[in-house]
Design a protein around this motif. Structure first.
Motif, PDB file in Angstrom:
ATOM      1  N   ASP A 222       0.844  -1.193   0.000  1.00 29.21           N
ATOM      2  CA  ASP A 222       0.000   0.000   0.000  1.00 29.21           C
ATOM      3  C   ASP A 222       0.874   1.237   0.000  1.00 29.21           C
ATOM      4  O   ASP A 222       2.094   1.181   0.218  1.00 29.21           O
ATOM      5  N   LEU A 223       0.258   2.366  -0.289  1.00 28.30           N
ATOM      6  CA  LEU A 223       0.971   3.640  -0.393  1.00 28.30           C
ATOM      7  C   LEU A 223       1.137   4.236   0.995  1.00 28.30           C
ATOM      8  O   LEU A 223       0.168   4.319   1.766  1.00 28.30           O
ATOM      9  N   PHE A 226      -0.974   7.710   2.520  1.00 24.37           N
ATOM     10  CA  PHE A 226      -1.869   8.121   1.441  1.00 24.37           C
ATOM     11  C   PHE A 226      -2.972   9.044   1.953  1.00 24.37           C
ATOM     12  O   PHE A 226      -3.472   9.910   1.225  1.00 24.37           O
ATOM     13  N   VAL A 229      -2.614  12.665   1.264  1.00 24.05           N
ATOM     14  CA  VAL A 229      -2.953  13.167  -0.078  1.00 24.05           C
ATOM     15  C   VAL A 229      -4.403  13.624  -0.094  1.00 24.05           C
ATOM     16  O   VAL A 229      -4.719  14.734  -0.563  1.00 24.05           O
ATOM     17  N   GLY A 238      -6.610  12.292  -4.745  1.00 25.16           N
ATOM     18  CA  GLY A 238      -6.305  10.935  -4.297  1.00 25.16           C
ATOM     19  C   GLY A 238      -6.713   9.898  -5.327  1.00 25.16           C
ATOM     20  O   GLY A 238      -5.980   8.937  -5.595  1.00 25.16           O
ATOM     21  N   ASP A 265      -5.998   2.074  -0.772  1.00 23.27           N
ATOM     22  CA  ASP A 265      -4.708   2.279  -1.451  1.00 23.27           C
ATOM     23  C   ASP A 265      -3.854   1.016  -1.383  1.00 23.27           C
ATOM     24  O   ASP A 265      -2.632   1.083  -1.486  1.00 23.27           O
ATOM     25  N   LEU A 306       5.678   9.791  -3.481  1.00 14.17           N
ATOM     26  CA  LEU A 306       5.161   8.844  -2.502  1.00 14.17           C
ATOM     27  C   LEU A 306       6.093   7.649  -2.392  1.00 14.17           C
ATOM     28  O   LEU A 306       6.944   7.428  -3.249  1.00 14.17           O
TER      29      LEU A 306
END
Length: 371
Positions: A222-223, A226, A229, A238, A265, A306
């Protein structure tokens, strides 16, 4: 009409009915347009005996026709070639939605010799009919004969027009089926497969891997941060980031890999016939690509950078069933988060209850954390 002529006409009628019966069977046996087109035109060829034949489909974006299937002399040179709107016999048929019989192409100004030059075939006569469904043009079927071959007749045009109506129904049904299929397996934001499809595919790959002794690997990531964002730039930004991650994966992965938006995400990559070491190498590459990518570069507040936390697990090293394989990759990803994010870790060794495999290694990428 003499008895011999009557018998010949009767035989042709019987042959036509047999061909239409075979075409009906083909239409109900498959939703693969290419496969059905070949069956249909193979049957037509038995009756009309053209030297060459082809199916041209219409590009809805440009209005051009392109050769989808072709059989005969030089047919390999035709596949992929495009016909401008209104160009040649096929272009005219598509533009006017009307079948056309040309006994001698050299006496018809609509004929385009461009495709004869590509195939090195000398066309003498052409029979072409539209593929249209409810008034919407889908393409053209074209039969071609050369010098020394019999010219096509009006009765040939009638039977091919009927075939064209059948074929158009098949094309429309196949397209609608694939559209529905895509809606059920693709994620709206990213264009990647959704988790429902991934679970079915994972189960299938594990069964196949068990049978043939191949490895299967999963990458779960996953980011990092996130939520920032969405909080900073808004949810539309996003959503765009998720879309850009999807594009990044599609251009980075192999055609055999299955990229999935798992939820939020979170992303999963199913890698058939891929060892754990190979999957770790791929995970490191993906992690680095994400770290380098300038997200939202087309917006006033972009670009932003990211990082990702990535876990890797493999069958049969880490788990022997789909559910545990996914869980092991997920756990490895959360260990990366616990260690500070922006890295890759492989699954931990199996527990005593699970079959032992080679000892796993933990790795980090060295990608810097998000500012």
């Amino acid at each position: 009409m003499r008895g011999q002529d009557l018998l010949r006409e009767l035989q042709r009628t019987v042959d036509e009915l047999a061909i239409l019966n075979e075409i009906g069977k083909a239409l109900t046996s498959s939703l693969d347009t290419g496969e059905v087109m070949h069956v249909i035109l193979a049957k037509v060829s038995e009756l009309l005996k053209p030297r060459n034949w082809s199916v041209l489909l219409k590009d809805e974006n440009t209005g051009e026709l392109f050769f989808h299937a072709a059989v005969g002399t030089g047919s390999d040179q035709l596949l992929g070639l495009r016909v401008n709107p209104g160009e040649g016999i096929a272009g005219w048929v598509s533009q006017h939605n009307k079948g056309l019989l040309v006994p001698d192409v050299h006496k018809d100004d609509r004929f385009s010799a461009r495709f004869d030059a590509a195939t090195r075939f000398h066309t003498s006569s052409i029979l072409a009919v539209p593929l249209a469904f409810k008034g919407r043009m889908l393409g053209v079927i074209e039969l071609v004969n050369g010098a020394g071959d019999n010219a096509f007749k009006e009765e040939d045009l009638k039977i091919l027009s009927t075939v064209g109506e059948f074929a158009a129904i098949d094309i429309e049904n196949a397209r609608n089926f694939h559209k529905v299929q895509e809606l059920t397996v693709l994620d709206d934001h990213t264009g990647l497969f959704n988790s429902r499809h991934m679970k079915r595919q994972l189960e299938s790959e594990v069964v196949r891997a068990t049978r043939f002794g191949h490895p299967v690997s999963l990458i779960f990531f996953d980011l990092d941060h996130f939520k920032r964002v969405n909080d900073t730039y808004g949810h539309p930004a996003g959503s765009q980031v998720l879309h850009e991650v999807g594009r990044l994966l599609l251009r980075t992965l192999r055609s055999t890999d299955v990229p999935v938006r798992y939820g939020g995400d979170e992303f999963v990559i199913l890698m058939p016939e891929t060892s754990k070491d190979q999957a770790v190498a791929a995970a490191l590459r993906i992690c680095a690509e994400i770290g380098r990518e300038p997200f939202l570069s087309d917006q006033a507040h972009g670009p932003i950078h990211l990082t990702a936390s990535v876990g890797v697990a493999a069958f049969p090293d880490d788990a022997r069933d789909p559910g545990n394989l996914l869980r092991k990759a997920d756990e490895a990803m959360y260990r990366v988060k616990a260690a500070g994010r922006a890295g890759v870790q492989a699954a931990e060794p199996p527990t005593k209850q699970e079959p032992a495999g080679p000892r796993n290694q933990n790795l980090t990428t060295g990608v810097s954390s998000e500012p």
